[in-house]
Design a protein around this motif. Sequence first.
Motif, PDB file in Angstrom:
ATOM      1  N   GLN A 172       0.544  -0.911  -0.450  1.00  0.00           N
ATOM      2  CA  GLN A 172      -0.180   0.265   0.255  1.00  0.00           C
ATOM      3  C   GLN A 172       0.916   1.509  -0.048  1.00  0.00           C
TER       4      GLN A 172
ATOM      5  N   PHE B  20      -5.224   8.401  -9.115  1.00  0.00           N
ATOM      6  CA  PHE B  20      -4.989   7.566  -8.312  1.00  0.00           C
ATOM      7  C   PHE B  20      -6.314   7.070  -6.950  1.00  0.00           C
ATOM      8  N   ASN B  21      -7.233   7.794  -7.553  1.00  0.00           N
ATOM      9  CA  ASN B  21      -8.842   6.917  -6.488  1.00  0.00           C
ATOM     10  C   ASN B  21      -8.960   5.822  -7.268  1.00  0.00           C
TER      11      ASN B  21
ATOM     12  N   MET C 235      -6.493   3.360  -5.389  1.00  0.00           N
ATOM     13  CA  MET C 235      -6.799   2.662  -4.495  1.00  0.00           C
ATOM     14  C   MET C 235      -7.849   2.076  -4.124  1.00  0.00           C
ATOM     15  N   GLN C 236      -8.822   2.179  -5.082  1.00  0.00           N
ATOM     16  CA  GLN C 236      -9.660   1.552  -4.740  1.00  0.00           C
ATOM     17  C   GLN C 236      -9.331  -0.502  -5.500  1.00  0.00           C
TER      18      GLN C 236
ATOM     19  N   PHE D 129      -6.630  -1.410  -5.053  1.00  0.00           N
ATOM     20  CA  PHE D 129      -5.598  -1.626  -4.214  1.00  0.00           C
ATOM     21  C   PHE D 129      -7.071  -2.562  -3.023  1.00  0.00           C
ATOM     22  N   ALA D 130      -7.621  -1.968  -2.552  1.00  0.00           N
ATOM     23  CA  ALA D 130      -8.294  -2.524  -1.354  1.00  0.00           C
ATOM     24  C   ALA D 130     -10.002  -3.420  -2.690  1.00  0.00           C
ATOM     25  N   GLY D 131      -9.860  -3.666  -3.498  1.00  0.00           N
ATOM     26  CA  GLY D 131     -10.919  -4.573  -3.961  1.00  0.00           C
ATOM     27  C   GLY D 131      -9.493  -5.387  -4.004  1.00  0.00           C
ATOM     28  N   GLU D 132      -8.595  -5.557  -4.725  1.00  0.00           N
ATOM     29  CA  GLU D 132      -8.031  -7.012  -4.244  1.00  0.00           C
ATOM     30  C   GLU D 132      -7.711  -7.501  -3.220  1.00  0.00           C
ATOM     31  N   ARG D 133      -7.536  -6.858  -2.178  1.00  0.00           N
ATOM     32  CA  ARG D 133      -7.341  -6.981  -0.899  1.00  0.00           C
ATOM     33  C   ARG D 133      -8.527  -8.009  -0.787  1.00  0.00           C
ATOM     34  N   ALA D 134      -9.207  -6.988  -0.702  1.00  0.00           N
ATOM     35  CA  ALA D 134     -10.903  -7.855  -0.238  1.00  0.00           C
ATOM     36  C   ALA D 134     -11.322  -9.074  -0.611  1.00  0.00           C
TER      37      ALA D 134
END
Lengths: 144, 369
Positions: free
Chosen positions: A52, A74-75, A78-79, A81-86
Amino acid sequence: MAYDPSLYEARRRGYTENYASTAAANQYARTLSQQRGARQRMAALRQYEQAQPQLVRAYSQRNLVSPNVRSGIFNRAMQEFAGERARGLSEFDLGQAEQMRQFDLEDARTLQEYRRALGDLEAEKAREIANAAAQLFAFRAGVA
Amino acid sequence: MSIADREEARQKRGIVAYTPKVEQPKDNSTFDFSKPASAWFTPENIKTLFAAMPSPTPLSYGGGGMSASDRLAQQKFDYEKQKDAAEKAQSARTLAAYQNMLSGGGYRSGIDDLLGVIEAQGKTTRGNVQKAYEDALAEIGAGYDTAQGLTTKGYGALEEFLRANPNNPYANVQVSAGTAPDAMEQLLSAYGVSAEPVRAQVAAEQAAAQQGAAGFQNLLSTLGGVAQQSDLSRLAEMEMARTLAGETLGTQRATYSSQAARGRADALAQIEAQLAQARLEQLMAANARRQQIEDVIVAAGGSVPSSGSTGGSGSGSGKGSGTDTAVNLPEVFTPQQAEDERRRRELAALALLGNQYLAQPTLGMFGME
């Protein structure tokens, strides 16, 4: 054939020992799998935590993000990235849960098999007792 | 009459009175009865008349008209006569004794004793058979109670085990969808990025996890239902097996009791047949003896006393009555069983008697007209 309860006790011990060893092995495998899953999940979390800042730094170096700049790229990054993590954590958790269910199912099936064997044993014993009683009756009546 | 004639008469079993010969006047023409009596008694006629009178009888012995040889013959004749009378009296006594023996039943007194012994032996043997039967029934009853107790205890233990150990291990399995991962909303918010798309994705992931958990729960429910049905089936199987075992023991008991009763009946029938055979032999011996006596009486010219039954129920002891073959049935028989048993034994006795004996009137003594 005369009724011999010792034979049934030997078989009962065999069933119990077999069930105990099978259930213990299954439980141990489950624990190991759970621990391994927990370690892998923590490792995945660490990777996401390490990735991150690098992601933010990359967009910052390209001036796509700053205290005063909030770019759409960037937005979206980040979304994603957060979605891939989840998604990654969910898939990992789901896989881990399926493994635990497999262990639980195996444990229940082993227990059912054990109880079924004991039930068969008790039923066989009752039938053997009845047959022995009938034979004793015949002996006593002097017809056998 | 000569001695030879008398011997012949004796052989004919008759007695002929002796009549000595009287010599008749050789000539009584000299007596003219047309004349007065005074005209008869002339000395010449008187002399002639005395001369024509018979000589004294030989029995008087006092006369001098019998010769020595005639007296000897007379004495011999008297001896023979007395001997005949004595023999006749002896024959009459013997005949009367035989007739009394026949009419009084004395000819079968020993046989009646033997029949009594046979009857007593039969009673003892029948009692032994009955005792053995009762002992067998007692053993059968005790054996049934023991077997029933063991069977009840065995299936009771099985039922107790099955009810204490319901076989549904899937009921205790914990199913969880797990916790959904966070959407990093704080981080996204810090950069001013909207977390809405991530929240939607996390919700979708959570829904998928819950569906997986529900599917697993359905699987457990299905397996649990099968296990419960298996449990119920096993309980029903146990009940059926318990019922079958009880019925089997009951059937065994009935079979064994029936076998014991049949064995008793066979033994009693065999005993009765043997007793009937023994009685028959004795009664045949009695009849043979009676026939011999009757033959002797008839040969001696006597008459056979008539009696109602040639079997001779007139014995003083009464043992040879018409109930010689009467069957003393055990008291355990019901009236119907006793009737059947009596008929069966009569048939067995009839078979032993045979047709040649059935034709004889002496069988009246068996009560089998």
